[in-house]
Design an enzyme around this catalytic site. Structure first.
Site, PDB file in Angstrom:
ATOM      1  N   GLY A   4     -11.002  29.445   2.808  1.00 31.72           N
ATOM      2  CA  GLY A   4      -9.650  29.295   2.841  1.00 31.72           C
ATOM      3  C   GLY A   4      -8.926  29.150   1.721  1.00 31.72           C
ATOM      4  O   GLY A   4      -9.620  29.664   0.668  1.00 31.72           O
ATOM      5  N   LYS A   9     -13.250  30.205  -3.796  1.00 28.72           N
ATOM      6  CA  LYS A   9     -13.940  31.436  -3.567  1.00 28.72           C
ATOM      7  C   LYS A   9     -13.925  32.287  -4.950  1.00 28.72           C
ATOM      8  O   LYS A   9     -14.587  33.009  -5.142  1.00 28.72           O
ATOM      9  CB  LYS A   9     -13.468  32.040  -2.275  1.00 28.72           C
ATOM     10  CG  LYS A   9     -12.140  32.397  -1.941  1.00 28.72           C
ATOM     11  CD  LYS A   9     -11.922  32.933  -0.559  1.00 28.72           C
ATOM     12  CE  LYS A   9     -10.351  33.085  -0.532  1.00 28.72           C
ATOM     13  NZ  LYS A   9      -9.497  31.846  -0.694  1.00 28.72           N
ATOM     14  N   HIS A  44      -5.401  32.967 -13.718  1.00 27.56           N
ATOM     15  CA  HIS A  44      -6.448  33.644 -13.498  1.00 27.56           C
ATOM     16  C   HIS A  44      -7.033  34.790 -14.587  1.00 27.56           C
ATOM     17  O   HIS A  44      -8.124  34.664 -14.831  1.00 27.56           O
ATOM     18  CB  HIS A  44      -6.479  34.444 -12.298  1.00 27.56           C
ATOM     19  CG  HIS A  44      -6.431  33.830 -10.896  1.00 27.56           C
ATOM     20  ND1 HIS A  44      -7.731  33.511 -10.018  1.00 27.56           N
ATOM     21  CD2 HIS A  44      -5.618  32.834 -10.056  1.00 27.56           C
ATOM     22  CE1 HIS A  44      -7.517  32.851  -9.150  1.00 27.56           C
ATOM     23  NE2 HIS A  44      -6.215  32.514  -9.076  1.00 27.56           N
TER      24      HIS A  44
END
Length: 179
Positions: A4, A9, A44
């Site tokens: 999700g 992940k 990120h």
């Protein structure tokens, strides 16, 4: 690597790629349309550090995979944003998904693929959302069917769905890899 939104992940996929010791390429599919998305992108990038080659490929992932070196490893993050770009760009979704899967299968290097599970909630109330949900489910199934290892991440914890994963020796998740 599936799961999700905000499940961990991508962070886990980065750890898998780093553990290989191979030269790392990050294939980014996000189009930062607003300040929030730009901030997420920057976060990120900072988390990954400077030892990654980053390639922006919002639609044409196939060319990137076709040009990969056998000595490298690629993190494709993520199929969900790529599919959004394909769908909203009015491309042939089925042809694009077929081309992506074929490129993954013929890529010279291992590829870790990140994708979202979007069909675990309620049925969307509009046609475009249902079309997207169905296409996302289909492309995830296409990739997973050909993968050596398929994992999901829930609350930051990985769960193997197919194959086996040894964090010391594994070099591929959610794709057919070359060992």
């Amino acid at each position: 690597m599936t799961g999700g939104a905000a499940s961990g992940k991508s962070t886990f996929a980065e750890k898998v790629v780093r553990a290989t010791g191979k030269p790392k390429t990050y294939v980014a599919t996000m189009q930062p349309y607003d300040d929030e998305m730009r901030a997420k992108l920057e976060k990120h990038q900072q988390q990954r550090g400077g030892d990654w080659t980053t390639i922006e490929a919002q639609i044409d992932i196939v060319s990137v995979l076709d040009q990969a070196s056998a000595d490298d490893i690629i993190l494709l993050d993520c199929v969900t944003l790529w599919l959004t770009n394909v769908l909203l760009g009015d491309h042939d979704v089925d042809a694009a998904c077929d081309a992506l899967v074929n490129a993954l299968l013929t890529c010279a290097c291992d590829v870790v693929v990140v994708s979202n599970e979007v069909g675990m909630g309620i049925v969307p109330d509009n046609a475009l959302s249902r079309k997207f949900r169905n296409a996302q489910g289909k492309v995830n199934q296409m990739i997973a069917a050909r993968a050596d290892v398929v994992m999901t991440v829930i609350s930051g914890l990985p769960l193997v769905l197919k194959g086996s994963y040894d964090p010391v020796s594994a070099t591929h998740v959610f794709l057919v890899g070359k060992v």
